[in-house]
Design an enzyme around this catalytic site. Structure first.
Site, PDB file in Angstrom:
ATOM      1  N   GLY A 158       0.868  -1.185   0.000  1.00  0.00           N
ATOM      2  CA  GLY A 158       0.000   0.000   0.000  1.00  0.00           C
ATOM      3  C   GLY A 158       0.898   1.226   0.000  1.00  0.00           C
ATOM      4  O   GLY A 158       1.845   1.316   0.806  1.00  0.00           O
TER       5      GLY A 158
ATOM      6  N   ASP B 103      -1.526   4.564  -6.362  1.00  0.00           N
ATOM      7  CA  ASP B 103      -0.091   4.542  -6.048  1.00  0.00           C
ATOM      8  C   ASP B 103       0.654   5.734  -6.612  1.00  0.00           C
ATOM      9  O   ASP B 103       1.770   6.031  -6.196  1.00  0.00           O
ATOM     10  CB  ASP B 103       0.539   3.255  -6.574  1.00  0.00           C
ATOM     11  CG  ASP B 103       0.073   2.089  -5.734  1.00  0.00           C
ATOM     12  OD1 ASP B 103      -1.082   1.653  -5.931  1.00  0.00           O
ATOM     13  OD2 ASP B 103       0.825   1.662  -4.850  1.00  0.00           O
TER      14      ASP B 103
HETATM   15  O1  MRU Z   1       0.606  -3.959  -4.586  1.00  0.00           O
HETATM   16  P1  MRU Z   1      -0.027  -3.237  -3.428  1.00  0.00           P
HETATM   17  O2  MRU Z   1      -0.838  -4.133  -2.540  1.00  0.00           O
HETATM   18  O3  MRU Z   1       0.986  -2.406  -2.662  1.00  0.00           O
HETATM   19  O4  MRU Z   1      -1.032  -2.227  -4.131  1.00  0.00           O
HETATM   20  C1  MRU Z   1      -1.804  -1.377  -3.345  1.00  0.00           C
HETATM   21  C2  MRU Z   1      -2.759  -0.573  -4.120  1.00  0.00           C
HETATM   22  O5  MRU Z   1      -2.861  -0.687  -5.320  1.00  0.00           O
HETATM   23  C3  MRU Z   1      -3.536   0.457  -3.364  1.00  0.00           C
HETATM   24  O6  MRU Z   1      -4.772   0.681  -3.984  1.00  0.00           O
HETATM   25  C4  MRU Z   1      -2.741   1.765  -3.346  1.00  0.00           C
HETATM   26  O7  MRU Z   1      -1.447   1.557  -2.862  1.00  0.00           O
HETATM   27  C5  MRU Z   1      -3.401   2.798  -2.546  1.00  0.00           C
HETATM   28  S1  MRU Z   1      -3.169   2.460  -0.832  1.00  0.00           S
HETATM   29  C6  MRU Z   1      -3.915   3.628   0.111  1.00  0.00           C
END
Ligand code: MRU
Length: 368
Positions: A54, A244
């Site tokens: 995240g 992200d």
């Molecule tokens: O691969 P991840 O689990 O780190 O991806 C997370 C996401 O895509 C979330 O939607 C994004 O980081 C926003 S978190 C508030």
């Protein structure tokens, strides 16, 4: 937020005042386990293996990674190395670079003997700022949900669809996309969340469902390809996802599959909102679709699945024929034209270059 009724953040400094505790998100929802990060390599490993994940939590973990590195060696070389090691952990979430730059600014020009204390101070501030930002996002998103709720009869639920996990586990606390959901639920608005399972790593099925369950928010996990059907049949009032990285033009990178949900939302007139803290905006990227780097991860995440057996063992099984090629793009970019609005700590902002620069002039000017 709460785990078994007890308030918990996703990252904290342990009682010894130096090592850092995090929740091991790779074993949820079947087990709640925490890990102690003691070194720079521990912090980098936790990000790469997605024990923490995240965008905002990756940034916070990297900030503490700098603290742990300086504790071992407060020299310039150690600082530069820590920056490089942590920066290389994951490519898409820009909060990582933002947090590392903040840490550099806080310690670089200080004498060695002051660096460790200054680093822990700034890392703690980054965490507290994240929580405050997410609370503000929750308030602005709540207003959107309230507007929908008043159009319904009082017992009818507002149906929210979300993708991946942009809840408190993805941040330090509260969450981004789920902040409005928690605010609405706590305000007594009847609400239900459609949770995309989010293949291949299933952050929706394993993390979003778990944290909504811990907070008592009604929800239903759906296969990733169900959202379009639900939208066609009036079963989704609003989609809210996290991100992200948001480019200067309002294009939004988020977990793979987000783009398809935005297309379906557009075709069905379902409002599609993206919630983000300002450190997720990258004003140096002018065109998100063209220029945001997309992480590619191991094909094993696509070719296999892990889960709990009926006798409570965690097992991984292969679901793809031996020898078939697999591809694992971690993120996609949703063009700004498909986004209804960006829910930020400064209110709901249009996904356009002008509106973003107007809402965050200090960030926009710094990138010029
Ligand atoms: O691969 P991840 O689990 O780190 O991806 C997370 C996401 O895509 C979330 O939607 C994004 O980081 C926003 S978190 C508030």
């Amino acid at each position: 937020m709460k785990v078994a009724g007890k308030h918990t953040r996703s990252i904290w400094v342990e009682a010894d005042g130096v090592t850092v505790g995090v929740i091991d998100q790779t074993v949820l929802p079947h087990r709640f386990a925490t890990i102690r990060l003691e070194t720079l390599d521990d912090a980098a490993r936790a990000i790469v293996s997605m024990q923490v994940r995240g965008a905002p939590l990756i940034g916070a973990t990297a900030a503490y990674g700098i603290c742990l590195a300086l504790r071992a060696d407060a020299s310039d070389e150690s600082l530069e190395r820590a920056y490089a090691v942590l920066r290389a952990t994951r490519p898409t979430a820009i909060n990582l670079k933002w947090a590392l730059d903040e840490m550099m600014a806080a310690v670089r020009n200080r004498p060695r003997e002051e660096r460790v204390a200054a680093a822990y101070r700034r890392a703690a501030e980054i965490c507290d700022e994240d929580v405050a930002i997410n609370q503000a996002i929750g308030g602005h998103g709540l207003a959107l949900i309230e507007k929908i709720a008043v159009t319904k009869n009082p017992r009818e639920r507002v149906n929210v669809l979300t993708h991946c996990n942009a809840g408190w586990l993805a941040t330090v606390d509260v969450g981004t996309a789920l902040a409005p959901v928690y605010a609405a639920h706590d305000a007594g608005i009847p609400l239900h969340v459609w949770v995309d399972e989010t293949r291949p790593r299933n952050q929706g099925a394993s993390l979003t469902a778990w944290e909504l369950g811990q907070h008592g928010v009604p929800h239903t996990v759906i296969p990733d390809n169900t959202g379009g059907h639900l939208m066609q049949h009036g079963e989704v009032d609003i989609a809210i996802v996290g991100t992200d990285r948001v480019a200067a033009n309002g294009d939004v990178a988020n977990k793979i599959g987000t783009y398809l949900k935005a297309l379906a939302a557009k075709d069905n007139n379902v409002p599609f909102y993206v919630a983000l803290p300002s450190p997720t905006i990258d004003f140096t990227v002018k065109d998100g679709v063209a220029d945001i780097p997309i992480e590619q991860r191991s094909g094993d995440e696509v070719a296999t699945m892990s889960g709990k057996t009926s006798d409570s063992r965690i097992e991984t099984v292969r679901i793809v024929p031996d020898g078939s090629a697999v591809a694992n793009y971690g993120f996609d970019v949703t063009p700004a034209r498909l986004v209804t609005g960006l829910i930020t700590e400064r209110g709901v902002v249009a996904p356009s270059r002008e509106a973003l620069a107007k809402a965050f002039p200090e960030r926009s000017d710094a990138a010029e």
